[in-house]
Design a protein around this motif. Structure first.
Motif, PDB file in Angstrom:
ATOM      1  N   LYS A 110       0.841  -1.059  -0.183  1.00 35.32           N
ATOM      2  CA  LYS A 110      -0.039   0.039   0.006  1.00 35.32           C
ATOM      3  C   LYS A 110       0.738   1.399   0.147  1.00 35.32           C
ATOM      4  N   GLY A 111       0.612   1.966  -0.966  1.00 32.63           N
ATOM      5  CA  GLY A 111       1.442   3.479  -0.805  1.00 32.63           C
ATOM      6  C   GLY A 111       2.690   3.343  -1.874  1.00 32.63           C
ATOM      7  N   HIS A 112       2.978   2.189  -2.197  1.00 29.27           N
ATOM      8  CA  HIS A 112       4.213   2.024  -3.197  1.00 29.27           C
ATOM      9  C   HIS A 112       4.240   0.509  -4.055  1.00 29.27           C
ATOM     10  N   GLU A 113       3.082   0.905  -4.670  1.00 27.34           N
ATOM     11  CA  GLU A 113       2.731  -0.262  -5.916  1.00 27.34           C
ATOM     12  C   GLU A 113       3.646  -0.715  -6.666  1.00 27.34           C
ATOM     13  N   LYS A 122      -2.406  -8.235  -6.943  1.00 23.52           N
ATOM     14  CA  LYS A 122      -3.445  -7.645  -6.048  1.00 23.52           C
ATOM     15  C   LYS A 122      -4.578  -8.836  -5.619  1.00 23.52           C
ATOM     16  N   GLY A 123      -4.747  -8.678  -4.234  1.00 19.55           N
ATOM     17  CA  GLY A 123      -5.617  -9.993  -3.666  1.00 19.55           C
ATOM     18  C   GLY A 123      -4.953 -10.900  -3.115  1.00 19.55           C
ATOM     19  N   SER A 124      -3.374 -11.067  -3.302  1.00 20.84           N
ATOM     20  CA  SER A 124      -2.918 -12.159  -3.119  1.00 20.84           C
ATOM     21  C   SER A 124      -2.218 -12.375  -1.652  1.00 20.84           C
ATOM     22  N   ASN A 125      -1.688 -13.173  -1.224  1.00 19.01           N
ATOM     23  CA  ASN A 125      -1.135 -13.232   0.032  1.00 19.01           C
ATOM     24  C   ASN A 125       0.454 -13.945   0.324  1.00 19.01           C
ATOM     25  N   LEU A 126       1.042 -13.436   1.131  1.00 18.76           N
ATOM     26  CA  LEU A 126       2.367 -13.880   1.383  1.00 18.76           C
ATOM     27  C   LEU A 126       2.193 -14.847   2.584  1.00 18.76           C
ATOM     28  N   ASN A 127       2.453 -15.977   2.220  1.00 13.97           N
ATOM     29  CA  ASN A 127       2.044 -17.124   3.239  1.00 13.97           C
ATOM     30  C   ASN A 127       3.457 -17.476   3.929  1.00 13.97           C
ATOM     31  N   PHE A 128       3.194 -17.890   5.399  1.00 14.59           N
ATOM     32  CA  PHE A 128       4.447 -18.413   6.017  1.00 14.59           C
ATOM     33  C   PHE A 128       3.713 -19.688   6.666  1.00 14.59           C
ATOM     34  N   THR A 129       4.584 -20.747   6.576  1.00 11.85           N
ATOM     35  CA  THR A 129       4.311 -21.864   7.532  1.00 11.85           C
ATOM     36  C   THR A 129       5.470 -21.969   8.531  1.00 11.85           C
TER      37      THR A 129
END
Length: 327
Positions: A110-113, A122-129
């Protein structure tokens, strides 16, 4: 009114979907699901945790894995500063817990696309296990690091079959490999030293010798450096010209001009718990040194003695200012 009801229903259905998947939301908007609920004390503010983790995209592309790197993550628990620091989530866990965390990339960029990479649409996630391996107080963590440093130094000495080491009261270990009958330096002397420094992993991190720099591959990191003995001023304080780590300051006073030696310098006499420019905290350092020259400071020039007065000579008159009174 109908518009607001519609939005509310949309949010409700969205939250319901997360709940259905077993995901919960933190106040800052991260989504998480704890797979295990081990009994034990929860992670506390100020604790140091050690954990394994894998970072993935929504399409299961692995971005980073501590299992592959061989270096588990470490973090000190503190109030959360941003969505991705996971500090909202760690205090909910205990040792051996494992979980999934989803960080919305829309919040991250946000603010630095312009910085958004193509694999994070857009709409995706960074996922951590994540899996929590260890939870320690700062004191226990520091004690572990000190113990690991001692073990690492002992292993280096044993593996390299270094004999004849002497240990000073401060903990400096040294062996003189080339003796010199010349005087040793004292406080304020300048010592010209050639050296090579390495860690207990045998990797050279610095040297004043060009051939060593080229042979070990660090010449590229030292481009523009002039390879020559460095100047060390015995007793110089940090920030002053010629100042060095205390292990060197002590050890060089044991060596005469022309001497060669190996120093095994514990972190307490080097860069301590903070480390320095690629040197990890609590690192014992190994130095091979040669004292090329010792320069003593020039004594201040003495004032020329006044000639002695000849017998019977009169003392020069002392002229006093005479004030004339006005009538």
């Amino acid at each position: 009114m109908r518009k607001y009801i519609s939005v509310a229903l949309t949010l409700a259905f969205g939250l319901g979907a997360y709940a259905q998947d077993g995901l919960q939301r933190t106040p800052k908007g991260a989504l998480y699901q704890v797979y295990t609920h081990n009994t034990g004390e929860k992670i506390k503010d100020g604790d140091i945790i050690t954990f394994q983790y894998i970072q993935k995209t929504d399409k299961d592309s692995i971005l980073y894995s501590t299992y592959v790197s061989g270096a588990p993550g470490k973090a000190r628990i503190q109030p959360s500063q941003n969505l991705a620091d996971l500090m909202e989530i760690f205090p909910l866990l205990t040792v051996n817990d494992s979980l999934l965390v989803k960080i919305p990339t829309d919040s991250l960029f946000k603010g630095h696309e312009e910085a958004r990479p193509p694999f994070f649409p857009k709409g995706s996630n960074l996922n951590f296990t994540i899996k929590i391996l260890k939870d320690q107080t700062m004191e226990a963590f520091m004690n572990d690091l000190k113990a690991a440093e001692t073990a690492s130094a002992d292993k280096y000495i044993a593996d390299h079959k270094i004999t004849g080491l002497q240990t000073t009261a401060s903990g400096l270990k040294y062996v003189i490999t080339q003796l010199s009958a010349k005087p040793k330096p004292v406080l304020a002397d300048t010592v010209l030293v050639n050296y090579t420094g390495r860690g207990t992993d045998d990797k050279v991190f610095d040297t004043s010798i060009e051939s060593v720099a080229k042979a070990t591959g660090i010449a590229e990191q030292q481009q523009g450096r002039k390879y020559e003995p460095i100047k060390v001023v015995i007793g110089a304080q940090p920030g002053q010209d010629g100042a060095v780590i205390s292990g060197w300051n002590e050890g060089l006073q044991l060596l005469g001009e022309g001497s060669k030696a190996m120093f095994v310098v514990p972190s307490a006499l080097a860069y301590g718990p903070q480390g320095n420019q690629g040197i990890a905290p609590f690192s014992t350092l190994i130095f091979d040194l040669e004292v090329v020259k010792i320069i003593h400071p020039k004594a201040p020039a003495k004032a020329a003695p006044k000639p002695a007065a000849k017998p019977g000579a009169k003392k020069p008159a002392v002229h006093k200012k005479v004030t004339t009174k006005k009538n």
